[in-house]
Scaffold this active site. Structure first.
Site, PDB file in Angstrom:
ATOM      1  N   GLN A 163       0.749  -1.421  -0.001  1.00  0.00           N
ATOM      2  CA  GLN A 163       0.070  -0.066  -0.001  1.00  0.00           C
ATOM      3  C   GLN A 163       0.921   1.282  -0.067  1.00  0.00           C
ATOM      4  O   GLN A 163       0.484   2.141  -0.574  1.00  0.00           O
ATOM      5  CB  GLN A 163      -0.843   0.021   1.351  1.00  0.00           C
ATOM      6  CG  GLN A 163      -1.886   0.935   1.052  1.00  0.00           C
ATOM      7  CD  GLN A 163      -3.092   0.895   2.095  1.00  0.00           C
ATOM      8  OE1 GLN A 163      -3.997   0.013   1.578  1.00  0.00           O
ATOM      9  NE2 GLN A 163      -3.227   1.207   3.463  1.00  0.00           N
ATOM     10  N   GLU A 205      -3.145   9.629  -0.952  1.00  0.00           N
ATOM     11  CA  GLU A 205      -2.237  10.315   0.227  1.00  0.00           C
ATOM     12  C   GLU A 205      -1.117  10.973  -0.538  1.00  0.00           C
ATOM     13  O   GLU A 205      -0.206  11.455   0.100  1.00  0.00           O
ATOM     14  CB  GLU A 205      -1.784   9.080   0.985  1.00  0.00           C
ATOM     15  CG  GLU A 205      -2.678   8.347   1.724  1.00  0.00           C
ATOM     16  CD  GLU A 205      -2.112   7.362   2.791  1.00  0.00           C
ATOM     17  OE1 GLU A 205      -0.978   7.355   2.893  1.00  0.00           O
ATOM     18  OE2 GLU A 205      -3.083   6.864   3.774  1.00  0.00           O
ATOM     19  N   ASP A 242       4.315   0.304   4.180  1.00  0.00           N
ATOM     20  CA  ASP A 242       3.059  -0.328   4.704  1.00  0.00           C
ATOM     21  C   ASP A 242       2.465  -1.226   3.932  1.00  0.00           C
ATOM     22  O   ASP A 242       1.930  -0.884   2.530  1.00  0.00           O
ATOM     23  CB  ASP A 242       2.168   0.883   5.080  1.00  0.00           C
ATOM     24  CG  ASP A 242       0.952   0.650   5.479  1.00  0.00           C
ATOM     25  OD1 ASP A 242       0.866  -0.819   5.969  1.00  0.00           O
ATOM     26  OD2 ASP A 242      -0.097   1.485   5.588  1.00  0.00           O
ATOM     27  N   GLU A 285       5.201  -1.889   8.260  1.00  0.00           N
ATOM     28  CA  GLU A 285       4.083  -1.690   8.946  1.00  0.00           C
ATOM     29  C   GLU A 285       3.159  -2.794   8.436  1.00  0.00           C
ATOM     30  O   GLU A 285       3.125  -2.861   7.118  1.00  0.00           O
ATOM     31  CB  GLU A 285       3.298  -0.084   8.603  1.00  0.00           C
ATOM     32  CG  GLU A 285       2.043   0.019   9.183  1.00  0.00           C
ATOM     33  CD  GLU A 285       1.443   1.286   8.785  1.00  0.00           C
ATOM     34  OE1 GLU A 285       0.442   1.352   8.873  1.00  0.00           O
ATOM     35  OE2 GLU A 285       2.369   1.994   8.455  1.00  0.00           O
ATOM     36  N   ASP A 312      -0.399  -1.648  12.823  1.00  0.00           N
ATOM     37  CA  ASP A 312      -1.487  -0.765  12.541  1.00  0.00           C
ATOM     38  C   ASP A 312      -2.745  -1.506  12.776  1.00  0.00           C
ATOM     39  O   ASP A 312      -3.443  -1.114  13.828  1.00  0.00           O
ATOM     40  CB  ASP A 312      -1.437  -0.187  11.118  1.00  0.00           C
ATOM     41  CG  ASP A 312      -2.509   0.612  10.766  1.00  0.00           C
ATOM     42  OD1 ASP A 312      -3.380   1.129  11.937  1.00  0.00           O
ATOM     43  OD2 ASP A 312      -2.563   1.116   9.768  1.00  0.00           O
ATOM     44  N   LYS A 337      -3.301   6.216  15.484  1.00  0.00           N
ATOM     45  CA  LYS A 337      -4.356   6.909  14.578  1.00  0.00           C
ATOM     46  C   LYS A 337      -5.516   7.402  15.612  1.00  0.00           C
ATOM     47  O   LYS A 337      -6.044   6.321  16.082  1.00  0.00           O
ATOM     48  CB  LYS A 337      -4.871   5.986  13.593  1.00  0.00           C
ATOM     49  CG  LYS A 337      -3.953   5.729  12.574  1.00  0.00           C
ATOM     50  CD  LYS A 337      -4.570   4.831  11.479  1.00  0.00           C
ATOM     51  CE  LYS A 337      -3.468   4.637  10.227  1.00  0.00           C
ATOM     52  NZ  LYS A 337      -4.074   3.550   9.413  1.00  0.00           N
ATOM     53  N   ARG A 366      -4.945   9.596   8.372  1.00  0.00           N
ATOM     54  CA  ARG A 366      -5.792   8.736   7.617  1.00  0.00           C
ATOM     55  C   ARG A 366      -5.851   9.018   6.118  1.00  0.00           C
ATOM     56  O   ARG A 366      -5.403   9.937   5.765  1.00  0.00           O
ATOM     57  CB  ARG A 366      -7.209   8.346   8.044  1.00  0.00           C
ATOM     58  CG  ARG A 366      -7.391   8.022   9.454  1.00  0.00           C
ATOM     59  CD  ARG A 366      -6.516   6.847  10.014  1.00  0.00           C
ATOM     60  NE  ARG A 366      -6.982   5.640   9.255  1.00  0.00           N
ATOM     61  CZ  ARG A 366      -7.675   4.834  10.051  1.00  0.00           C
ATOM     62  NH1 ARG A 366      -8.381   4.889  10.913  1.00  0.00           N
ATOM     63  NH2 ARG A 366      -7.916   3.652   9.170  1.00  0.00           N
ATOM     64  N   SER A 367      -6.029   7.883   5.204  1.00  0.00           N
ATOM     65  CA  SER A 367      -6.229   8.326   3.740  1.00  0.00           C
ATOM     66  C   SER A 367      -7.263   9.059   3.225  1.00  0.00           C
ATOM     67  O   SER A 367      -7.299   9.980   2.356  1.00  0.00           O
ATOM     68  CB  SER A 367      -6.657   6.851   2.730  1.00  0.00           C
ATOM     69  OG  SER A 367      -7.678   6.157   3.416  1.00  0.00           O
ATOM     70  N   LYS A 388       3.618   9.855  10.226  1.00  0.00           N
ATOM     71  CA  LYS A 388       3.209   9.470   8.604  1.00  0.00           C
ATOM     72  C   LYS A 388       1.924  10.554   8.173  1.00  0.00           C
ATOM     73  O   LYS A 388       0.912  10.455   8.863  1.00  0.00           O
ATOM     74  CB  LYS A 388       2.552   8.176   8.507  1.00  0.00           C
ATOM     75  CG  LYS A 388       3.472   6.958   8.356  1.00  0.00           C
ATOM     76  CD  LYS A 388       2.706   5.516   8.532  1.00  0.00           C
ATOM     77  CE  LYS A 388       1.775   5.457   7.267  1.00  0.00           C
ATOM     78  NZ  LYS A 388       0.845   4.134   7.249  1.00  0.00           N
TER      79      LYS A 388
END
EC number: 4.2.1.11
Length: 426
Positions: A163, A205, A242, A285, A312, A337, A366-367, A388
Site C-alpha cells: 500500500q 495520500e 506499509d 508496517e 496498525d 491513529k 488517514r487516507s 506518517k
C-alpha cells in the site's frame, strides 16, 4: 477554568469528497476549538466504529448527520457545564454515554470530534499551542516524516499490492530540511516516472500511483530518485513500507495478485526480508494480517532486531490489543491513529503504554483527511519521533508538514529533530 457552554457540529467533506464530522466547542470564556475527523480506507476490523447514516439518497449512504445529531444532543446534554481542562473526565463521560466497546452507538467520529475540539478550545483559553497544552514543557521533539511517495493497494488504482512506499529523511538537521529533502526527491521521482512512460497521477495520500508491476520496481524508482536528488541511500534517506497485508490475506495465505505470488506467513516474511536486504528499508508496517498472531510472532523473531515492525491494523491504537501484543512480544512499534480508538485520552494512554514497553510510536493520518493539522501537534506533544502524513502533494497532506515547520520555528533553540535516533541500530 472554563466550562463548556455549547457544542455544534456539521457535515463537511474529507479529501476523498466523502462527508465527515466537524465539531466546534465554545467555552464560557469565549474560547473556541474546532476539529475535523479523518477516515480510513484500509480499516482494521478492531477499530472503533465510524457512524454513517446509511441513507442511499445522500452521499451514497456515507452521510454523517446521525453522528452530528449525537454531538449536538446526547453529548452536549452530558458535557454542558463540564470543566474543559478535565479532558479525561470529558472523554470518559462520552465513553460511558456510548456504552458500547467500540463506540458504535454514538460513533467514534462524533466522540473524537468533541474530544479534540475540547482540547483545542482549552489550549486557546490558556493561550498555549496545542502541542504544549497536551505535551507539557518537554514537548520539543520534531518527528521524522515517513513520506508516502508511491501509493498502491487500497490507496490507488494500480497493480501494486503493497500500500505505501515511504522515504524517511533521517539525515536532515531539522524538520524543515527533512520536508525540503522529501519535496526534492518527490520532484525527481515525478521526472523519472514520466521519462519511463508512466503516469504521474497521485493516489489518496498524494503519492504517485503508476502502473508498476512489483514492489521491487517501485523501490528501484525511489532509490534512483533519492540519488538523483543528491542524497545517499541509507545515510541521508531510509525507506519504510506499509504492506496493509490484511487486504490481501485470506484462508491463511497472502496473495500478491499484482506480482502473481502467493505465500504462507513464513513465505511472506522471507519476501519482506529479501526486500529489506536489497534496499535501505528500516520499517515495515502491517507486514502480516491483523489476526495472524502466530505469523507476527515469527515476523518479530526473524526481523524484529534489525527492523521497526509497526502494528496498525494489528493494534488499532487500542491499549488492550497493544498490551496483548506486548505480552506476546509481537511487533516493536505502534501506529497511532486517533480515530481508531476515538478519544484523545485513549490515544495518549496507548502511546504511554507503548513507550513504557520500549515500543516506538508513529503518529499517523488517514487516507481520508481534512485540512485539520492536529496530528502534527500530537506528534510533538507525545514525543513520537515519527509521523506518517502522506506525500508532498495535496493540501490535506502538506497542511501537516507546514504545521511542523511552524512548531519548529516556535520552539526555536529548544527544538530537536529526531533524525537517525529512530533507527533500530542508531
Amino acid at each position: 477554568m472554563s466550562a463548556i457552554v455549547d457544542i455544534t457540529s456539521r457535515e463537511i467533506l474529507d479529501s476523498r469528497g466523502n462527508p465527515t464530522v466537524e465539531v466546534e466547542v465554545e467555552l464560557s470564556s469565549g474560547a473556541r476549538g474546532r476539529a475535523a475527523v479523518p477516515s480510513g480506507a484500509s480499516t482494521g476490523a478492531h477499530e472503533a466504529v465510524e457512524l454513517r447514516d446509511g441513507d442511499k439518497s445522500r452521499y451514497g449512504g456515507k452521510g454523517v448527520l446521525k453522528a452530528c445529531s449525537h454531538v449536538e444532543n446526547d453529548i452536549l446534554e452530558v458535557l454542558q457545564g463540564a470543566e474543559s481542562e478535565d479532558q479525561i473526565a470529558i472523554d470518559n463521560a462520552m465513553i460511558d454515554l456510548d456504552g458500547t466497546p467500540n463506540k458504535s452507538r454514538l460513533g467514534a467520529n462524533a466522540i473524537l470530534g468533541v474530544s479534540l475540539a475540547v482540547a483545542k478550545a482549552t489550549a486557546e483559553e490558556l493561550e498555549l499551542p496545542l502541542y504544549r497544552y497536551v505535551g507539557g514543557a518537554y514537548a520539543h521533539l520534531l518527528p521524522v516524516p515517513m513520506m508516502n511517495i508511491v501509493n498502491g493497494g487500497e490507496h490507488a488504482d494500480n497493480p501494486i499490492d503493497i500500500q505505501e512506499f515511504m522515504i524517511q529523511p533521517v539525515g536532515a538537521p531539522t524538520v524543515a530540511d527533512a520536508i525540503r529533502m522529501g519535496s526534492e526527491i518527490f520532484a525527481r521521482l515525478k521526472k523519472g516516472l514520466s521519462e519511463a512512460g508512466y503516469n504521474t497521477n497521485v493516489g489518496d495520500e498524494g503519492g504517485f500511483a503508476p502502473n508498476l508491476k512489483s514492489a521491487d520496481e517501485a523501490l528501484g524508482f525511489i532509490a534512483k530518485s533519492v540519488e538523483a536528488a543528491g542524497y545517499k541511500l541509507g545515510e541521508d534517506v531510509t525507506f519504510a513500507l506499509d504492506c496493509a497485508a490484511t487486504e490481501f490475506y485470506a484462508d491463511g495465505r497472502y496473495n500478491l495478485k499484482g506480482e502473481g505470488k502467493e505465500f504462507d506467513a513464513s513465505g511472506m516474511i522471507s519476501y519482506l526480508e529479501d526486500l529489506a536486504n536489497r534496499y535501505p528499508i528500516v520499517s515495515i508496517e502491517d507486514g502480516l494480517a491483523e489476526d495472524d498472531w502466530e505469523g507476527w510472532a515469527e515476523l518479530t523473531t526473524r526481523l524484529g532486531k534489525k527492523l521497526q515492525l509497526v502494528g496498525d491494523d494489528l493494534f488499532v491504537t487500542n491499549p488492550e490489543r497493544l498490551r496483548r501484543g506486548i505480552k506476546a512480544g509481537t511487533g516493536n512499534a505502534l501506529l497511532v491513529k486517533v480515530n481508531q480508538i476515538g478519544t484523545l485520552t485513549e490515544t495518549l494512554e496507548a502511546v504511554e503504554t507503548a513507550h513504557k514497553a520500549g515500543y516506538a510510536c508513529v503518529m499517523s493520518h488517514r487516507s481520508g483527511e481534512t485540512e485539520d493539522s492536529v496530528i502534527a501537534d500530537l506528534a510533538v506533544a507525545t514525543n513520537c519521533g515519527q509521523i506518517k502524513t502522506g506525500s508532498l502533494s495535496r493540501s490535506d497532506r502538506t497542511a501537516k508538514y507546514n504545521q511542523l515547520i511552524r512548531i519548529e520555528q516556535q520552539l526555536g533553540s529548544a527544538a530537536r529533530y529526531a533524525g537517525r535516533s529512530i533507527l533500530k541500530n542508531s
